[in-house]
Design a protein around this motif. Structure first.
Motif, mmCIF file in Angstrom:
data_model
loop_
_atom_site.group_PDB
_atom_site.id
_atom_site.type_symbol
_atom_site.label_atom_id
_atom_site.label_comp_id
_atom_site.label_asym_id
_atom_site.label_seq_id
_atom_site.Cartn_x
_atom_site.Cartn_y
_atom_site.Cartn_z
ATOM 1 N N SER A 143 0.827 -1.201 0.000
ATOM 2 C CA SER A 143 0.000 0.000 0.000
ATOM 3 C C SER A 143 0.860 1.248 0.000
ATOM 4 O O SER A 143 1.914 1.287 0.625
ATOM 5 N N ASN A 144 0.392 2.230 -0.699
ATOM 6 C CA ASN A 144 1.004 3.547 -0.667
ATOM 7 C C ASN A 144 0.200 4.401 0.300
ATOM 8 O O ASN A 144 -0.926 4.768 0.015
ATOM 9 N N THR A 145 0.783 4.719 1.475
ATOM 10 C CA THR A 145 0.027 5.444 2.498
ATOM 11 C C THR A 145 -0.348 6.852 2.044
ATOM 12 O O THR A 145 -1.199 7.487 2.654
ATOM 13 N N GLN A 146 0.256 7.316 0.975
ATOM 14 C CA GLN A 146 -0.114 8.625 0.459
ATOM 15 C C GLN A 146 -1.342 8.531 -0.455
ATOM 16 O O GLN A 146 -1.880 9.531 -0.878
ATOM 17 N N GLY A 147 -1.769 7.312 -0.749
ATOM 18 C CA GLY A 147 -2.889 7.127 -1.656
ATOM 19 C C GLY A 147 -4.220 7.356 -0.970
ATOM 20 O O GLY A 147 -4.321 7.785 0.165
ATOM 21 N N LEU A 148 -5.281 7.013 -1.687
ATOM 22 C CA LEU A 148 -6.620 7.261 -1.178
ATOM 23 C C LEU A 148 -7.055 6.240 -0.142
ATOM 24 O O LEU A 148 -7.837 6.550 0.745
ATOM 25 N N ASP A 149 -6.575 5.008 -0.214
ATOM 26 C CA ASP A 149 -6.977 3.963 0.711
ATOM 27 C C ASP A 149 -5.962 3.863 1.845
ATOM 28 O O ASP A 149 -4.897 3.279 1.688
ATOM 29 N N GLN A 150 -6.302 4.439 3.005
ATOM 30 C CA GLN A 150 -5.402 4.392 4.141
ATOM 31 C C GLN A 150 -5.501 3.028 4.820
ATOM 32 O O GLN A 150 -6.561 2.424 4.886
ATOM 33 N N ILE A 151 -4.371 2.582 5.345
ATOM 34 C CA ILE A 151 -4.339 1.328 6.073
ATOM 35 C C ILE A 151 -4.515 1.621 7.557
ATOM 36 O O ILE A 151 -3.830 2.461 8.123
ATOM 37 N N ILE A 152 -5.467 0.917 8.191
ATOM 38 C CA ILE A 152 -5.788 1.103 9.596
ATOM 39 C C ILE A 152 -5.456 -0.176 10.363
ATOM 40 O O ILE A 152 -5.784 -1.280 9.920
ATOM 41 N N ILE A 153 -4.815 -0.029 11.527
ATOM 42 C CA ILE A 153 -4.436 -1.181 12.338
ATOM 43 C C ILE A 153 -5.366 -1.352 13.527
ATOM 44 O O ILE A 153 -5.707 -2.470 13.908
ATOM 45 N N SER A 154 -5.808 -0.259 14.133
ATOM 46 C CA SER A 154 -6.470 -0.308 15.432
ATOM 47 C C SER A 154 -7.808 -1.036 15.428
ATOM 48 O O SER A 154 -8.234 -1.549 16.458
ATOM 49 N N ALA A 155 -8.488 -1.113 14.295
ATOM 50 C CA ALA A 155 -9.819 -1.695 14.273
ATOM 51 C C ALA A 155 -9.824 -3.187 14.575
ATOM 52 O O ALA A 155 -10.782 -3.715 15.142
ATOM 53 N N SER A 156 -8.755 -3.906 14.191
ATOM 54 C CA SER A 156 -8.706 -5.346 14.451
ATOM 55 C C SER A 156 -7.333 -5.806 14.933
ATOM 56 O O SER A 156 -7.133 -6.985 15.184
#
Length: 801
Positions: free
Chosen positions: A93-106
């Motif tokens: 994933s490119n964190t600068q892109g539109l789809d952010q990666i989230i860790i805290s939810a799971s």
């Protein structure tokens, strides 16, 4: 014979064609990626992946290099001959892109758009630009979190009408809440160094399924910088140096971090030190906030002296140091080990809201301060990202130890007795988190958690004239313990890119033990010990639906709980003028039930994000009048005080609406705005009254110009009024914190500030300057004991090499 040969040829061709049907997946989430462009070097041939992340590459020659390009992922190149061995391609994933990666939810990586709850993400580059003095300011700068301050060295977040021990703090996945997190305003978030934080994720709303007790109103997850490996024979060395100055409180901050990266080992060290002087408030606003006088000690006597500048909030300065050391060992691409050590310590922090109280027309307290607030954490994490096991594909094990130290020191005006109370908590935790991909459409997350806290508490009365000490009643029962054991699960079902369903369940068992024999010498409680056991089931279910590229719907329902801790069961403390809280062993968990609906409209140049929520809090743990052996008043610290205790004595209804706007005015100019409206009532002796931690409506509007080298942000922060009728009864009692309306009643006035931030990059150097509260407004954020800063110039220099 020719017929058989023809059939054999067709079968072989079919197998060959099938072998050239590949699938492109996200490396962290293993989810298919739609719309990946696959092309050769001269771009004479290309294909696009479908909704299942699939594409046929039969048109490319076996000797060609293929390129995989997607807006939200890092472009990758691979030889076709290597691809057809597995038919799988993984993109980062490119964190600068539109789809952010989230860790805290799971606790495992997911795309933000797949999560049915609203989550705020704050990146390190945002912290670099906004220059927060503490992590409390970091949260407040997000515009979605309200922060209360009783003193300069503080910051108690409020999220959707909840605060303190109904919100959860985590650092690198480790629970920070401990057995003495209280219902009063908490300052623990300032122990986290904002300059060491890589990413902050804030779950707005319940997080109890994954995080257990306390996560009723939200979860604030801080992820600190990770050591970076070089993956080569040469050393990867990176360093960052920062210095900052602010005029309103004479802030001086210095920071240094550096990274040493080798093939398999990496180390990162971070150090920050800040010193703050007395804070100066603004010029235009209520006179009630001014500091006309203060107490000093002269010739061994307390003397009230006039303040030379009423806008200087005397007795607010302090200093703080933060240290971090992390080590990473990557045994293989899919197996890594991480060790993190964190330490934070402050000087004494004067509690300003207690120093401005009056009694009989004189200032009440000659001294009132928190002693050094110290926090140490060591955590060890092992992560395996792939497995052939039938029970998991990914596993993460986290073991942690934390030590919290805090104290309180106070002495009344012209009194020779100084009361000193000190607490220490040892906190141990172990988490095992698993992820299993059941099918291409279904992911299963589950985990186990064990938490154990041990509380030590001592108290003395010091006679400052004779330098003698005597023991007195401690704030908590010395040697008390709090233990939690839990199992939790979560399921994610994604049949296509348009629809995602997530649900989860958790069972928690909590045990608290306390012995009151020491304190019974002073309190004469009707019991000598207590054993409190409680179990709690919580659940959540939600959907995310994207019918087209413009609209996204989110719907979520959840339950949450907070089990009584040692602060609830065993605390003895001065809750306010003339009141003392005593232990209560007969407590049960409080439960919250809530729902949230949100819609995001993503037009080409304008994005609207709206959500509405409702929460019902049952069996709420609140402070109410009480009796001790039939007596409603007792003598405490030399004062006859009204007896109170934490009780399951209330219900609350909290609701709100949030709206955010992002508009691209031009290629370089953007308009960003957000606004939150919160309301709520709670039951108090059969009458519905305002909830204490429901903040006024608040918002901000930013006009941002950014050409990568130069960034300029002109913005306004604004806050609605809370009239006398909308103040909670506990706030009306603290009228010394508020302005007075035309009838002489306390209220929280509305306020606004105009502000400017700039950042200029010259090579590896970042020059930052900000001017806050340009019009020099004098205001206090709701429920705060200290007035906010007046006009404030911030200068920062950041050099990376």
């Amino acid at each position: 014979m020719k017929f058989i040969q023809t059939i054999f040829f067709l079968l072989l061709a079919s197998i060959t064609l099938h072998a050239q049907q590949i699938k492109v997946l996200n490396k962290l989430t293993a989810e298919p990626i739609f719309g990946v462009a696959i092309y050769n070097a001269d771009k004479s041939k290309s294909v696009i992946t479908n909704f299942e992340g699939e594409a046929s590459i039969d048109k490319f020659n076996s000797s060609e290099i293929l390129y995989f390009q997607h807006l939200t992922h890092i472009t990758k190149s691979l030889a076709k001959s290597k691809i057809i061995k597995t038919n799988l391609v993984y993109l980062n994933s490119n964190t600068q892109g539109l789809d952010q990666i989230i860790i805290s939810a799971s606790k495992f990586e997911q795309n933000k758009k797949d999560i049915p709850q609203k989550i705020i993400s704050i990146k390190a580059k945002d912290v670099q630009f906004t220059n927060p003095q503490t992590s409390a300011d970091l949260l407040q700068n997000s515009g979605s979190i309200f922060v209360q301050k009783s003193q300069l060295g503080g910051g108690s977040p409020m999220i959707r009408g909840y605060s303190t021990n109904r919100l959860l703090l985590t650092v690198d996945g480790v629970r920070m809440n401990n057995a003495i997190f209280r219902g009063g305003n908490l300052q623990n978030v300032i122990s986290i160094d904002p300059l060491s934080v890589q990413n902050t994720e804030v779950i707005l709303g319940s997080g109890s399924v994954i995080y257990g007790s306390d996560a009723i109103g939200g979860v604030m997850s801080f992820y600190t910088q990770k050591p970076q490996l070089s993956y080569a024979d040469s050393l990867l060395f990176k360093s960052n140096v920062l210095t900052r100055y602010a005029t309103a409180n004479d802030e001086k901050t210095g920071h240094l971090d550096f990274n040493l990266g080798y093939k398999k080992w990496a180390f990162i060290t971070s150090l920050s030190y800040s010193t703050f002087g007395d804070l100066k408030m603004g010029k235009h606003g209520p006179d009630a906030y001014l500091r006309p006088e203060f107490i000093t000690r002269f010739n061994n006597e307390d003397v009230i002296v006039e303040n030379s500048d009423y806008r200087i909030q005397k007795e607010t300065g302090y200093n703080q140091i933060n240290l971090m050391q992390k080590v990473r060992y990557e045994a293989s691409e899919n197996l890594s080990f991480d060790l993190g050590l964190h330490f934070s310590a402050t000087s004494d922090i004067p509690r300003y809201d207690r120093l401005i109280r009056y009694r009989d027309n004189n200032l009440r307290s000659a001294e009132w301060s928190y002693g050094p607030q110290k926090w140490f954490m060591s955590n060890f994490q092992a992560t395996k990202l792939s497995s052939r096991s039938i029970i998991y594909d990914k596993i993460k094990a986290t073991a942690a130890y934390q030590n919290f130290q805090e104290s309180r020191m106070d002495r009344s005006f012209q009194s020779s007795i100084r009361d000193f109370r000190e607490e220490s908590v040892d906190a141990y935790s172990l988490n095992l988190d698993f992820e299993k991909r059941l099918s291409s459409k279904t992911n299963f997350f589950y985990g186990l958690e064990y938490v154990y806290n041990k509380v030590m508490s001592r108290a003395t009365e010091e006679n400052i004239d004779t330098n003698t000490n005597e023991p007195t009643v401690t704030r908590y029962p010395n040697g008390a313990s709090w233990k939690s054991v839990a199992v939790y699960t979560s399921l994610k079902y994604k049949p296509n890119v348009k629809f995602i369903f997530q649900s989860g369940l958790r069972f928690n068992h909590v045990v608290s033990k306390a012995n009151f024999q020491e304190n019974n010498r002073y309190l004469n409680l009707p019991f000598e010990s207590s054993l409190n056991k409680s179990g709690a089931f919580t659940g959540t279910a939600g959907i995310s639906y994207l019918p087209n590229p413009i609209i996204q719907w989110k719907l979520n329902a959840s339950s949450a709980f907070r089990a009584p801790n040692i602060d609830d069961i065993g605390k003895v403390f001065d809750s306010g003028p003339g009141s003392v809280v005593v232990p209560n062993e007969s407590l049960k968990p409080e439960y919250a039930y809530g729902g949230e609906i949100g819609i995001k409209l993503n037009f080409k140049k304008v994005t609207l994000d709206m959500s509405s929520y409702y929460t019902y809090l049952d069996n709420a743990l609140v402070r109410r009048d009480y009796n001790l052996n039939g007596e409603t008043t007792i003598l405490y610290d030399g004062e006859l005080s009204n007896v109170q205790a934490i009780q399951n004595a209330s219900k609350a209804w909290i609701y709100g609406f949030e709206i955010g706007l992002k508009a691209k005015i031009s290629r370089l100019l953007n308009l960003i705005s957000q606004y939150s409206i919160i309301g709520g009532t709670e039951e108090n002796e059969g009458i519905e009254v305002p909830v204490r931690h429901v903040s006024p409506s608040f918002g901000n509007t930013h006009l941002v110009w950014d050409n990568k080298r130069l960034k300029i942000d002109v913005f306004a922060n604004y806050n609605g009024e809370l009239s006398f009728n909308k103040l909670a009864p506990s706030e009306i009692e603290k009228d010394y914190l508020y302005a007075l309306d035309e009838n002489g009643n306390p209220y929280a006035p509305s306020w606004y500030t105009l502000n400017l931030r700039t950042q200029y990059r010259v090579g590896k150097t970042l020059l930052s300057a900000g001017l806050e509260n340009i019009t020099n407004q004098r205001y206090r954020t709701y429920s705060s004991g200290i007035a906010a800063s007046g006009r404030n110039l911030i200068l920062s220099l950041n050099y990376s090499f």
